[in-house]
Design a protein around this motif. Structure first.
Motif, PDB file in Angstrom:
ATOM      1  N   UNK A   1     -13.730   7.976  -0.482  1.00 22.89           N
ATOM      2  CA  UNK A   1     -12.709   8.484  -1.736  1.00 22.89           C
ATOM      3  C   UNK A   1     -11.215   9.538  -1.648  1.00 22.89           C
ATOM      4  N   UNK A   2     -12.029  10.211  -1.182  1.00 25.31           N
ATOM      5  CA  UNK A   2     -11.609  11.387  -1.148  1.00 25.31           C
ATOM      6  C   UNK A   2     -10.632  11.012   0.938  1.00 25.31           C
ATOM      7  N   UNK A   3     -11.310  10.559   1.641  1.00 21.74           N
ATOM      8  CA  UNK A   3     -10.478  10.361   2.841  1.00 21.74           C
ATOM      9  C   UNK A   3     -10.117   9.097   2.586  1.00 21.74           C
ATOM     10  N   UNK A   4     -10.280   8.446   1.745  1.00 24.14           N
ATOM     11  CA  UNK A   4      -9.107   6.670   1.766  1.00 24.14           C
ATOM     12  C   UNK A   4      -7.764   7.414   0.893  1.00 24.14           C
ATOM     13  N   UNK A   5      -7.817   8.848   0.998  1.00 26.66           N
ATOM     14  CA  UNK A   5      -6.563   8.976  -0.467  1.00 26.66           C
ATOM     15  C   UNK A   5      -5.571   9.657   0.665  1.00 26.66           C
TER      16      UNK A   5
ATOM     17  N   UNK B   1      -2.731   6.320  -7.214  1.00 31.28           N
ATOM     18  CA  UNK B   1      -4.444   6.622  -7.027  1.00 31.28           C
ATOM     19  C   UNK B   1      -4.835   6.562  -8.489  1.00 31.28           C
ATOM     20  N   UNK B   2      -4.085   6.307  -8.812  1.00 28.82           N
ATOM     21  CA  UNK B   2      -4.407   5.899 -10.341  1.00 28.82           C
ATOM     22  C   UNK B   2      -5.245   5.021 -10.540  1.00 28.82           C
ATOM     23  N   UNK B   3      -5.555   3.522  -9.849  1.00 29.53           N
ATOM     24  CA  UNK B   3      -6.189   2.455  -9.568  1.00 29.53           C
ATOM     25  C   UNK B   3      -7.151   2.613  -8.941  1.00 29.53           C
ATOM     26  N   UNK B   4      -6.786   3.152  -7.760  1.00 29.47           N
ATOM     27  CA  UNK B   4      -8.022   3.504  -6.939  1.00 29.47           C
ATOM     28  C   UNK B   4      -9.508   4.011  -7.679  1.00 29.47           C
TER      29      UNK B   4
ATOM     30  N   UNK C   1      -1.505  -4.867  -0.803  1.00 27.46           N
ATOM     31  CA  UNK C   1      -2.713  -4.624   0.292  1.00 27.46           C
ATOM     32  C   UNK C   1      -3.619  -3.789  -1.145  1.00 27.46           C
ATOM     33  N   UNK C   2      -2.649  -2.555  -2.037  1.00 30.76           N
ATOM     34  CA  UNK C   2      -3.841  -1.725  -3.025  1.00 30.76           C
ATOM     35  C   UNK C   2      -4.672  -3.331  -4.117  1.00 30.76           C
ATOM     36  N   UNK C   3      -3.798  -4.490  -3.739  1.00 35.04           N
ATOM     37  CA  UNK C   3      -4.424  -5.152  -4.800  1.00 35.04           C
ATOM     38  C   UNK C   3      -5.170  -6.459  -3.942  1.00 35.04           C
ATOM     39  N   UNK C   4      -4.763  -6.598  -2.214  1.00 35.83           N
ATOM     40  CA  UNK C   4      -5.770  -7.204  -1.985  1.00 35.83           C
ATOM     41  C   UNK C   4      -7.772  -6.808  -1.221  1.00 35.83           C
ATOM     42  N   UNK C   5      -7.057  -4.956  -1.556  1.00 42.63           N
ATOM     43  CA  UNK C   5      -8.821  -4.581  -1.753  1.00 42.63           C
ATOM     44  C   UNK C   5      -9.171  -4.746  -2.918  1.00 42.63           C
TER      45      UNK C   5
ATOM     46  N   UNK D   1      -7.096  13.920  -3.728  1.00 44.52           N
ATOM     47  CA  UNK D   1      -8.627  13.196  -2.956  1.00 44.52           C
ATOM     48  C   UNK D   1      -9.211  15.014  -3.637  1.00 44.52           C
ATOM     49  N   UNK D   2      -9.133  16.328  -3.535  1.00 45.17           N
ATOM     50  CA  UNK D   2      -9.821  16.539  -3.890  1.00 45.17           C
ATOM     51  C   UNK D   2     -10.707  16.853  -5.184  1.00 45.17           C
ATOM     52  N   UNK D   3      -9.143  17.148  -6.177  1.00 50.34           N
ATOM     53  CA  UNK D   3      -9.915  16.876  -7.467  1.00 50.34           C
ATOM     54  C   UNK D   3     -10.459  15.046  -8.295  1.00 50.34           C
ATOM     55  N   UNK D   4      -9.718  14.096  -7.722  1.00 43.03           N
ATOM     56  CA  UNK D   4     -10.414  12.882  -7.322  1.00 43.03           C
ATOM     57  C   UNK D   4     -12.037  13.046  -7.452  1.00 43.03           C
ATOM     58  N   UNK D   5     -12.047  13.551  -6.287  1.00 40.79           N
ATOM     59  CA  UNK D   5     -13.630  13.147  -5.264  1.00 40.79           C
ATOM     60  C   UNK D   5     -14.714  14.299  -6.591  1.00 40.79           C
ATOM     61  N   UNK D   6     -13.896  15.487  -6.420  1.00 41.95           N
ATOM     62  CA  UNK D   6     -15.053  16.143  -8.238  1.00 41.95           C
ATOM     63  C   UNK D   6     -14.968  15.529  -9.382  1.00 41.95           C
ATOM     64  N   UNK D   7     -13.454  15.099  -9.646  1.00 48.08           N
ATOM     65  CA  UNK D   7     -14.249  13.850 -11.273  1.00 48.08           C
ATOM     66  C   UNK D   7     -15.060  13.440 -10.310  1.00 48.08           C
ATOM     67  N   UNK D   8     -15.150  12.512  -9.977  1.00 49.21           N
ATOM     68  CA  UNK D   8     -15.797  11.501  -9.490  1.00 49.21           C
ATOM     69  C   UNK D   8     -17.613  11.817  -9.274  1.00 49.21           C
TER      70      UNK D   8
END
Length: 521
Positions: free
Chosen positions: A357-361, A291-294, A188-192, A395-402
């Protein structure tokens, strides 16, 4: 084919019930932005001459044209009002179709539910038909509401209907792209990823066509929305291209489906290593690996958007430099002050996107729990505390990075100063609070995590467009985004930032308390 459609209606009803939060959130958020944009654009310009000057200024900026598409009729209020909606927001309509189709095709196969459903009195094509039917229904509703919003805002009826029809068409194309991707890969991840890559390529093809080789714009459905000329001298025949492309892609998907086994993809899976990396023994490393690919894809996308947005900022003065608009600019303190306002506005919009992004995580963690993977993980030496910390961190660190990436990219695109970085980072407490509330929903019950999308939609409606809709002040104030400092147009108000941060910490503490004591699954 008709003999394999038994049970399609029942599966469609089930899909609609499952998506009773997700689908309306997408539809209402998209159609609400159309209404607000249509209602807000007209009062900005006092005469047709000012509208023409603004449209010509937009067309004169290659960055704006690459991002939004050209305005073919510079005298059209409808075309000027729907500049962003025609191309950029059409991408989100396409992704709505991707999300719905992937959710009810590849995700169902990956979790084994499709095999269970197929063992009942359900036709072999029924799951696919139900997924496409739901995506088509959502696309139709968002198109109708978009048309109605334009009409309510005072735009011409004919152009509004054609614009809505183009949105319905792009939703169908997005669903068909996802259906093809669902046959190619078993993940499913690759489909996305494949569907996102296809949509990105079509959007890039349109950008190149609109800025240089014009005939390329006719090869992509994102170019058809502009070439349709819905608001003046419309090319109605272009609307036929959307269903034809969708039907063609659906035919390709069905042909590929006959060549694969249930649960597999046309492309074979690569075997993994015989032994996992020692680094993945830690639950945090495992979650971050998932989560790395996303996160990589989001980083690239946010960087591109930031650079494009930033490149528009220096030319904003010339776009609005006529008549009443010039008086407003002078009252604000000049072009520099207007650029600061735009930096703040862009940062707030990108912050909402990053929240997704965070909600998806968070919803991914909920999916792992519903599918039994969380229970298997907790059967090892992994603690609930470690798992929740890992999910919250992703979720939180990834969103802050973005947020940091978006600010830096906007600064690069602008080519002057580091204010965009500060403008992006002051959004962090609001983003943290929304994500903490999403984690709280997860901690209460895994199935409630999907309501995080409705939470984002509600916060956007209240915080981003609430004042334009003349909503009561106390209601608008419920959105965390409403309390964010409008830096650099205004000085940072540290008290609201601190309050938002403390509320986020309180929600995280409540999440930990509840998650530690509830049943898994």
């Amino acid at each position: 084919m008709s003999q394999g459609l038994e049970g399609t209606g029942l599966l469609l009803r089930f899909a609609l019930r499952r998506d009773r939060v997700l689908a309306p959130a997408w539809v209402l958020a998209l159609s609400g932005m159309v209404l607000v944009s249509a209602a807000a654009t007209g009062p900005l310009y006092g005469s047709e001459a000012e509208r023409v000057a603004a449209a010509e200024a937009l067309n004169a900026s290659p960055a704006v044209v690459a991002l939004y598409g050209p305005i073919l009729d510079t005298s059209s209020l409808g075309e000027l009002s729907m500049t962003k909606m025609t191309v950029l927001y059409a991408v989100f309509v396409a992704f709505m179709g991707v999300v719905l189709v992937r959710r009810h095709t590849r995700v169902e196969e990956e979790t084994g539910r499709a095999e269970m459903v197929g063992a009942t009195a359900v036709g072999v094509h029924a799951p696919t038909a139900a997924a496409l039917a739901e995506a088509a229904l959502a696309s139709l509703v968002v198109g109708l509401l978009a048309a109605a919003g334009n009409i309510v805002a005072g735009l011409p009826v004919a152009g509004s209907v054609l614009f809505g029809a183009s949105w319905t068409g792009i939703g169908l194309v997005g669903a068909a792209i996802a259906l093809v991707a669902a046959q190619v890969s078993s993940s499913a991840r690759t489909v996305g990823f494949l569907a996102s890559t296809a949509i990105g390529a079509l959007y890039l093809l349109r950008a190149v066509g609109d800025t240089s080789v014009s005939w390329l714009s006719w090869l992509t459905p994102f170019g058809w929305g502009t070439r349709l000329s819905a608001w003046s001298e419309p090319r109605v025949w272009l609307l036929v291209g959307y269903p034809l492309l969708a039907v063609g892609l659906t035919g390709v998907a069905l042909a590929l489906r006959r060549r694969r086994d249930l649960g597999a993809g046309v492309l074979p899976d690569r075997p993994g290593p015989a032994e996992g990396s020692p680094r993945l023994r830690d639950v945090a490393a495992l979650v971050w690996r998932e989560q790395s690919a996303a996160l990589t894809g989001w980083t690239i996308g946010i960087a591109v958007i930031g650079i494009l947005m930033g490149s528009i900022i220096p030319s904003i003065g010339s776009m609005l430099g006529t008549g009443e608009a010039r008086e407003v600019i002078e009252a604000m303190g000049g072009v520099g002050a207007l650029q600061d306002v735009l930096v703040s506005a862009l940062a707030s919009v990108i912050a909402v996107v990053i929240t997704c992004y965070g909600i998806s995580a968070v919803t991914r963690a909920a999916g792992d729990e519903r599918d039994g993977r969380t229970e298997t993980l907790l059967a090892t030496a992994t603690s609930r505390r470690g798992l929740l910390v890992a999910v919250a961190g992703s979720a939180l660190v990834g969103a802050t990075w973005l947020l940091l990436v978006s600010g830096a990219a906007t600064a690069v695109g602008r080519g002057e100063g580091f204010d965009p970085v500060g403008a992006a980072l002051v959004q962090a407490p609001a983003v943290w609070l929304v994500l903490a509330l999403g984690l709280l929903l997860l901690s209460l019950r895994s199935r409630w995590a999907v309501a995080g999308w409705a939470l984002v939609a509600a916060c956007v409606t209240l915080g981003q467009v609430g004042e334009s809709l003349d909503l009561p002040g106390w209601l608008v104030g419920l959105s965390p985004y409403h309390h964010v400092s409008r830096y650099p147009a205004e000085a940072v108000a540290w008290r609201p930032e601190l309050v938002l941060t403390l509320l986020a910490l309180a929600a995280l503490a409540a999440s930990w308390t509840r998650y530690r004591g509830r049943d898994i699954g």
